[in-house]
Design an enzyme around this catalytic site. Sequence first.
Site, PDB file in Angstrom:
ATOM      1  N   TYR A 167     -12.756  -8.054   4.142  1.00 18.70           N
ATOM      2  CA  TYR A 167     -12.394  -6.812   3.450  1.00 18.70           C
ATOM      3  C   TYR A 167     -13.522  -6.402   2.518  1.00 18.70           C
ATOM      4  CZ  TYR A 167     -10.491  -9.511  -0.656  1.00 18.70           C
ATOM      5  OH  TYR A 167     -10.296 -10.338  -1.739  1.00 18.70           O
TER       6      TYR A 167
ATOM      7  N   TYR B 285       4.805  -6.435  -9.427  1.00 21.24           N
ATOM      8  CA  TYR B 285       3.933  -7.117 -10.390  1.00 21.24           C
ATOM      9  C   TYR B 285       4.782  -7.501 -11.597  1.00 21.24           C
ATOM     10  CZ  TYR B 285       0.474  -4.716  -7.500  1.00 21.24           C
ATOM     11  OH  TYR B 285      -0.269  -4.255  -6.439  1.00 21.24           O
TER      12      TYR B 285
ATOM     13  N   ASN C  92     -18.378   4.948  10.550  1.00 20.18           N
ATOM     14  CA  ASN C  92     -18.172   3.491  10.481  1.00 20.18           C
ATOM     15  C   ASN C  92     -17.953   2.877  11.855  1.00 20.18           C
ATOM     16  OD1 ASN C  92     -18.386   3.550   7.705  1.00 20.18           O
ATOM     17  ND2 ASN C  92     -16.184   3.535   7.318  1.00 20.18           N
TER      18      ASN C  92
ATOM     19  N   TYR D 297       0.834  -1.214   0.000  1.00 16.01           N
ATOM     20  CA  TYR D 297       0.000   0.000   0.000  1.00 16.01           C
ATOM     21  C   TYR D 297       0.867   1.263   0.000  1.00 16.01           C
ATOM     22  CZ  TYR D 297      -3.627  -3.288   1.617  1.00 16.01           C
ATOM     23  OH  TYR D 297      -4.484  -4.349   1.761  1.00 16.01           O
TER      24      TYR D 297
ATOM     25  N   ARG E  74     -16.752   9.803   7.653  1.00 14.78           N
ATOM     26  CA  ARG E  74     -17.110   8.390   7.465  1.00 14.78           C
ATOM     27  C   ARG E  74     -16.299   7.468   8.370  1.00 14.78           C
ATOM     28  NH1 ARG E  74     -18.344   9.883   1.998  1.00 14.78           N
ATOM     29  NH2 ARG E  74     -16.301   9.272   1.229  1.00 14.78           N
ATOM     30  N   ILE E  75     -15.054   7.877   8.672  1.00  9.05           N
ATOM     31  CA  ILE E  75     -14.244   7.087   9.617  1.00  9.05           C
ATOM     32  C   ILE E  75     -15.003   7.016  10.945  1.00  9.05           C
ATOM     33  CG2 ILE E  75     -12.125   7.116  11.027  1.00  9.05           C
ATOM     34  CD1 ILE E  75     -10.660   8.258   8.535  1.00  9.05           C
TER      35      ILE E  75
ATOM     36  N   SER F 114      -4.776 -14.809   3.778  1.00  7.31           N
ATOM     37  CA  SER F 114      -5.782 -13.962   3.148  1.00  7.31           C
ATOM     38  C   SER F 114      -6.098 -14.523   1.762  1.00  7.31           C
ATOM     39  CB  SER F 114      -5.248 -12.532   3.024  1.00  7.31           C
ATOM     40  OG  SER F 114      -6.185 -11.697   2.378  1.00  7.31           O
TER      41      SER F 114
END
Length: 305
Positions: free
Chosen positions: A198, A111, A262, A37, A258-259, A148
């Site tokens: 997720y 990648y 949530n 990330y 929104r944090i 995952s």
Amino acid sequence: MPEHEGRMLKTPKGSCLESVKIAIDTGYRHIDGAFVYFNEHEVGQAIREKIAEGRIKREDIFYCGKLWNTCHPPELVRPTLEKTLKILQLDYVDLYIIELPMAFKPGDALYPKDENGKFIYHETDLCATWEAMEACKDAGLAKSIGVSNFNRRQLEMILNKPGLKHKPVSNQVECHPYFTQPKLLEFCRQHDIVIVGYSPLGTSRDETWVNVSSPPLLKDPVLNAIGKKYNKTAAQVALRFSIQRGVVVIPKSFNPQRIRENFQIFDFSLTDEEMKEIAALNKNVRYVELLMWRDHPEYPFSDEY
């Protein structure tokens, strides 16, 4: 929290730092990150700043890091985790997971592609990779280890491995009212593996990597109608649905409002009837299909679950 989508989208400089600080102030303690990330330095800085302020202690935070596809060979696992710890400036992660069960060619390219633009894969030995993960736990670099995007067959490969020392504590997978994963959830329950969901609110509508044939989750009339009843948003209802099923949720947001929103899901609960109504929305369609890697021998989403 920085979540699965981050791998396709580098976050604007500084936005992650601020978002994590707001999240910690709001009450979040589980932070889901990953080397790919490209923002772990900001996450680490936010955690350290909040510790310095006396707002939290290190042990209050539950940080999840991830082993990327190019780092599956056993000899690369510990150095990769050590690199993550150096970037975070932390002594350990609370959870370290194999991000995907598909190995790519090791090297600097995250990648790797050949001259024809085709992804270059690497022989995948999940059991050997897992043994190196176990060694990281034994060395105290990770308190717990997990996986995952593993399907049942891949989980069984680890669970049935001769000489298994530590089983995966969690499996992070896509999970939300349109993709409820009932069979995988049940299998993981039987083996005491926690499902971390997720994209619990669906995903962005970026056609380059998202299946947009499934409609946007948050526009769903059932979620919105139930939300009205409790004076909650469709997002809050979707998150509440997951936690009542025993699914850990990791919603991603860089929007302060929104944090906070949530997080406001602990002051109401859904009735059994509403839970059934939301479960019935399951379309069994993924938003995150990762079709660009469907020719990988360990591509996880070909199996039923």
